[in-house]
Write a protein that holds these residues in place. Structure first.
Motif, PDB file in Angstrom:
ATOM      1  N   LEU A  51       0.842  -1.199   0.000  1.00  0.00           N
ATOM      2  CA  LEU A  51       0.000   0.000   0.000  1.00  0.00           C
ATOM      3  C   LEU A  51       0.877   1.248   0.000  1.00  0.00           C
ATOM      4  N   ALA A  52       1.940   1.257   0.809  1.00  0.00           N
ATOM      5  CA  ALA A  52       2.821   2.417   0.841  1.00  0.00           C
ATOM      6  C   ALA A  52       3.424   2.676  -0.544  1.00  0.00           C
ATOM      7  N   LEU A  53       3.846   1.619  -1.216  1.00  0.00           N
ATOM      8  CA  LEU A  53       4.422   1.782  -2.544  1.00  0.00           C
ATOM      9  C   LEU A  53       3.377   2.273  -3.533  1.00  0.00           C
ATOM     10  N   TYR A  54       2.172   1.742  -3.434  1.00  0.00           N
ATOM     11  CA  TYR A  54       1.079   2.176  -4.313  1.00  0.00           C
ATOM     12  C   TYR A  54       0.806   3.667  -4.131  1.00  0.00           C
ATOM     13  N   LEU A  55       0.785   4.127  -2.882  1.00  0.00           N
ATOM     14  CA  LEU A  55       0.533   5.538  -2.613  1.00  0.00           C
ATOM     15  C   LEU A  55       1.639   6.409  -3.203  1.00  0.00           C
ATOM     16  N   CYS A  56       2.889   5.972  -3.067  1.00  0.00           N
ATOM     17  CA  CYS A  56       3.996   6.723  -3.657  1.00  0.00           C
ATOM     18  C   CYS A  56       3.857   6.807  -5.176  1.00  0.00           C
ATOM     19  N   TYR A  57       3.514   5.697  -5.790  1.00  0.00           N
ATOM     20  CA  TYR A  57       3.389   5.687  -7.248  1.00  0.00           C
ATOM     21  C   TYR A  57       2.202   6.524  -7.720  1.00  0.00           C
ATOM     22  N   GLU A  58       1.118   6.477  -6.978  1.00  0.00           N
ATOM     23  CA  GLU A  58      -0.095   7.173  -7.429  1.00  0.00           C
ATOM     24  C   GLU A  58       0.108   8.684  -7.495  1.00  0.00           C
ATOM     25  N   LEU A  59       1.101   9.199  -6.784  1.00  0.00           N
ATOM     26  CA  LEU A  59       1.424  10.624  -6.875  1.00  0.00           C
ATOM     27  C   LEU A  59       1.872  11.004  -8.282  1.00  0.00           C
ATOM     28  N   HIS A  60       2.324  10.017  -9.079  1.00  0.00           N
ATOM     29  CA  HIS A  60       2.743  10.272 -10.458  1.00  0.00           C
ATOM     30  C   HIS A  60       1.582  10.143 -11.441  1.00  0.00           C
ATOM     31  N   LEU A  80      11.919   7.189   0.554  1.00  0.00           N
ATOM     32  CA  LEU A  80      11.089   6.104   1.072  1.00  0.00           C
ATOM     33  C   LEU A  80      10.716   5.144  -0.048  1.00  0.00           C
ATOM     34  N   ARG A  81      10.290   5.698  -1.191  1.00  0.00           N
ATOM     35  CA  ARG A  81       9.921   4.859  -2.330  1.00  0.00           C
ATOM     36  C   ARG A  81      11.096   4.017  -2.796  1.00  0.00           C
ATOM     37  N   ALA A  82      12.286   4.604  -2.816  1.00  0.00           N
ATOM     38  CA  ALA A  82      13.460   3.857  -3.261  1.00  0.00           C
ATOM     39  C   ALA A  82      13.718   2.650  -2.367  1.00  0.00           C
ATOM     40  N   GLY A  83      13.541   2.816  -1.064  1.00  0.00           N
ATOM     41  CA  GLY A  83      13.724   1.685  -0.160  1.00  0.00           C
ATOM     42  C   GLY A  83      12.716   0.588  -0.404  1.00  0.00           C
ATOM     43  N   LEU A  84      11.457   0.970  -0.604  1.00  0.00           N
ATOM     44  CA  LEU A  84      10.410  -0.011  -0.885  1.00  0.00           C
ATOM     45  C   LEU A  84      10.667  -0.711  -2.219  1.00  0.00           C
ATOM     46  N   GLU A  85      11.071   0.057  -3.223  1.00  0.00           N
ATOM     47  CA  GLU A  85      11.354  -0.528  -4.531  1.00  0.00           C
ATOM     48  C   GLU A  85      12.525  -1.506  -4.459  1.00  0.00           C
ATOM     49  N   ASN A 215       1.564  -2.320  -8.875  1.00  0.00           N
ATOM     50  CA  ASN A 215       2.832  -1.661  -8.557  1.00  0.00           C
ATOM     51  C   ASN A 215       3.952  -2.072  -9.500  1.00  0.00           C
ATOM     52  N   LEU A 216       3.915  -3.322  -9.956  1.00  0.00           N
ATOM     53  CA  LEU A 216       4.965  -3.792 -10.859  1.00  0.00           C
ATOM     54  C   LEU A 216       5.039  -2.931 -12.115  1.00  0.00           C
ATOM     55  N   MET A 217       3.880  -2.549 -12.647  1.00  0.00           N
ATOM     56  CA  MET A 217       3.855  -1.748 -13.871  1.00  0.00           C
ATOM     57  C   MET A 217       4.521  -0.396 -13.652  1.00  0.00           C
ATOM     58  N   SER A 218       4.219   0.228 -12.519  1.00  0.00           N
ATOM     59  CA  SER A 218       4.816   1.527 -12.230  1.00  0.00           C
ATOM     60  C   SER A 218       6.309   1.399 -11.950  1.00  0.00           C
ATOM     61  N   LEU A 219       6.696   0.353 -11.233  1.00  0.00           N
ATOM     62  CA  LEU A 219       8.114   0.110 -10.955  1.00  0.00           C
ATOM     63  C   LEU A 219       8.905   0.037 -12.254  1.00  0.00           C
ATOM     64  N   PHE A 220       8.433  -0.768 -13.196  1.00  0.00           N
ATOM     65  CA  PHE A 220       9.136  -0.920 -14.459  1.00  0.00           C
ATOM     66  C   PHE A 220       9.047   0.348 -15.302  1.00  0.00           C
ATOM     67  N   GLY A 221       7.880   0.977 -15.311  1.00  0.00           N
ATOM     68  CA  GLY A 221       7.683   2.126 -16.180  1.00  0.00           C
ATOM     69  C   GLY A 221       8.458   3.356 -15.768  1.00  0.00           C
ATOM     70  N   LEU A 222       8.642   3.562 -14.475  1.00  0.00           N
ATOM     71  CA  LEU A 222       9.252   4.788 -13.978  1.00  0.00           C
ATOM     72  C   LEU A 222      10.781   4.749 -13.942  1.00  0.00           C
ATOM     73  N   HIS A 223      11.378   3.621 -14.292  1.00  0.00           N
ATOM     74  CA  HIS A 223      12.836   3.498 -14.242  1.00  0.00           C
ATOM     75  C   HIS A 223      13.384   3.176 -15.630  1.00  0.00           C
ATOM     76  N   ARG A 224      14.194   4.061 -16.156  1.00  0.00           N
ATOM     77  CA  ARG A 224      14.789   3.822 -17.468  1.00  0.00           C
ATOM     78  C   ARG A 224      15.622   2.546 -17.470  1.00  0.00           C
ATOM     79  N   ALA A 225      16.266   2.256 -16.335  1.00  0.00           N
ATOM     80  CA  ALA A 225      17.090   1.054 -16.255  1.00  0.00           C
ATOM     81  C   ALA A 225      16.267  -0.222 -16.395  1.00  0.00           C
TER      82      ALA A 225
END
Length: 337
Positions: A51-60, A80-85, A215-225
Motif C-alpha cells: 500500500l505504501a508503494l502504491y501511494l507513492c506511485y499514485e502521486l505520479h 522512502l519509495r526507493a527503499g520499498l522498490e 505496482n509492478l507496472m509503475s516500478l518498471f515504467g518509472l525506471h529507465r534502467a
C-alpha cells in the motif's frame, strides 16, 4: 492542493499509516537515511509495504485529494519509495522463476494448456456474478488507467520499438476517440456490474496481491534502467490477453452481465490478438536490434509478471472455492444487475 483526486485510503500498518499522515501534513515520515527503517522489515509483498508503494506511485498519476501536486517529487518521499522498490525488486529477482532465455520465456506464454486452471478458466466455467464483480473491482485499480504505466517507456525507446509501442498505445487510448479509450470502456463494464466507477474507489478493498500486480507496472515504467523489463511485462499482458479475454467475455454472457461489460472483453479479444504480433515482432524485435543486451531484462519482466499474477490467482481461487470474498471490504449491492 488536489481537489479532484481520490481520497487517501485507511492504513494497513505502521509504514502506510506514517506515509498517509505525512501526505496529510500531520506527521513525519518514519526512519532516517536512504532506506527508511520500516522498509527493511516484514514481507515485501505484504499489505503495509505494497500500500505504501502504491501511494507513492499514485502521486505520479492522479494523486490524492488534499495532497499537494509537488509531493510527486518530495525528496523524502522519493527516498522512502526507493527503499520499498529495492526490497520489492530484490524479492522479485529471487522469487520469479527464471527462464534460461527470452525465447523460452516467450514460448511459455504462447502455449495454451489444454486444461487451464487459472482465474479466467474458473470464471468462464463456473464463476458467479458476485465473483465477476469482485474481479472487476480489483482490476479497476489498473484498468481505469489502462496503458498509462506503459506510456512511461516511450521516451526510453527509439526506432522500430518506439514506433510500434506508440501504435499499440494509440489503440489503448481509443485511437483518438474518447468513447473508445479502454479505461472508459472498463468504466462502462463496471457500470453494467453495478460498481462505482470513481477512480481509485476500490483501493481499500483490494488485497496486497492485487496491489503488487499494479505496482509492478509503475516500478518498471518509472525506471529507465528497467525499460527492458517493462517491455517484457507488456509482452506478457498482450500475449495472454486475447484468450483470457475470450473466457471472461463468455463468463459475463453466461451470468447475464450487460452488453457493455461483455464488450470490453470482446474488444480485447480482437485488439490484443493484433497487439501480440506487433509487440513480439516490432517492439521486442526493434528493442533487441538496438540493445541486444536487454534480452535477459525482457525475460525478467515476463517472469516477474507471471510470478505476481500466479500469486494473485492463488489468492482469488482459494477464497472463491471456499465460498468467501477475496476483498478486504464488501462491495455495495448492485442496483441494476
Amino acid at each position: 492542493m488536489n481537489p479532484r483526486g481520490p481520497e487517501l485510503p485507511p492504513a494497513r500498518g505502521p509504514l502506510s499509516a506514517a506515509l498517509i499522515a505525512y501526505l496529510r501534513g500531520t506527521g513525519p515520515l518514519p526512519g532516517t537515511g536512504p532506506l527508511p527503517a520500516p522498509a527493511d522489515d516484514g514481507d515485501p509483498y505484504g499489505d503495509d509495504p505494497q500500500l505504501a508503494l502504491y501511494l507513492c506511485y499514485e502521486l505520479h498519476y492522479r494523486g490524492f485529494a488534499g495532497v499537494p501536486a509537488d509531493a510527486e517529487w518530495d525528496p523524502d518521499l522519493l527516498r522512502l519509495r526507493a527503499g520499498l522498490e529495492h526490497r520489492f525488486l530484490a524479492a522479485l529477482r529471487a522469487d520469479a522463476p527464471g527462464h534460461e532465455s527470452l525465447d523460452d520465456a516467450l514460448g511459455a506464454l504462447l502455449v495454451e494448456p489444454a486444461e487451464g486452471t487459472g482465474v479466467s478458466h474458473f470464471l468462464c466455467a463456473e464463476g458467479e456474478l458476485w465473483q465477476l464483480r469482485e474481479y472487476a473491482a480489483q482490476r479497476s485499480l489498473y484498468h481505469l488507467k489502462e496503458a498509462d504505466p506503459h506510456a512511461w517507456v516511450l521516451p526510453r525507446l527509439w526506432g522500430r520499438a518506439k514506433a510500434a509501442m506508440a501504435a499499440v498505445e494509440y489503440d489503448e487510448f481509443g485511437g483518438g476517440r474518447a468513447e473508445r479509450v479502454h479505461a472508459r470502456l472498463f468504466a462502462d463494464l463496471m457500470r453494467d456490474l453495478g460498481l462505482d466507477t470513481a477512480y481509485g474507489r476500490y483501493l481499500d478493498a483490494a488485497p496486497a496481491e492485487m496491489l503488487a500486480v499494479v505496482n509492478l507496472m509503475s516500478l518498471f515504467g518509472l525506471h529507465r534502467a528497467l525499460r527492458g523489463a517493462l517491455v517484457g511485462h507488456f509482452a506478457d499482458v498482450e500475449i495472454t490477453s486475447s484468450p483470457g479475454s475470450r473466457r471472461l467475455a463468455e463468463a459475463l454472457r453466461r451470468t447475464g452481465a450487460g452488453a457493455a461489460a461483455q464488450f470490453f472483453y470482446d474488444e480485447h479479444v480482437e485488439a490484443d490478438a493484433v497487439h501480440e504480433q506487433v509487440v513480439r515482432h516490432e517492439v521486442i524485435g526493434g528493442l533487441l536490434e538496438e540493445e541486444p543486451e536487454l534480452a535477459p531484462d525482457i525475460a525478467f519482466g515476463i517472469d516477474a509478471t507471471e510470478h505476481l499474477e500466479e500469486r494473485l490467482a492463488r489468492r482469488l481461487l482459494t477464497d472463491w472455492r471456499a465460498g468467501r470474498s477475496t476483498l478486504r471490504a464488501p462491495l455495495e449491492q448492485p442496483s441494476t444487475v
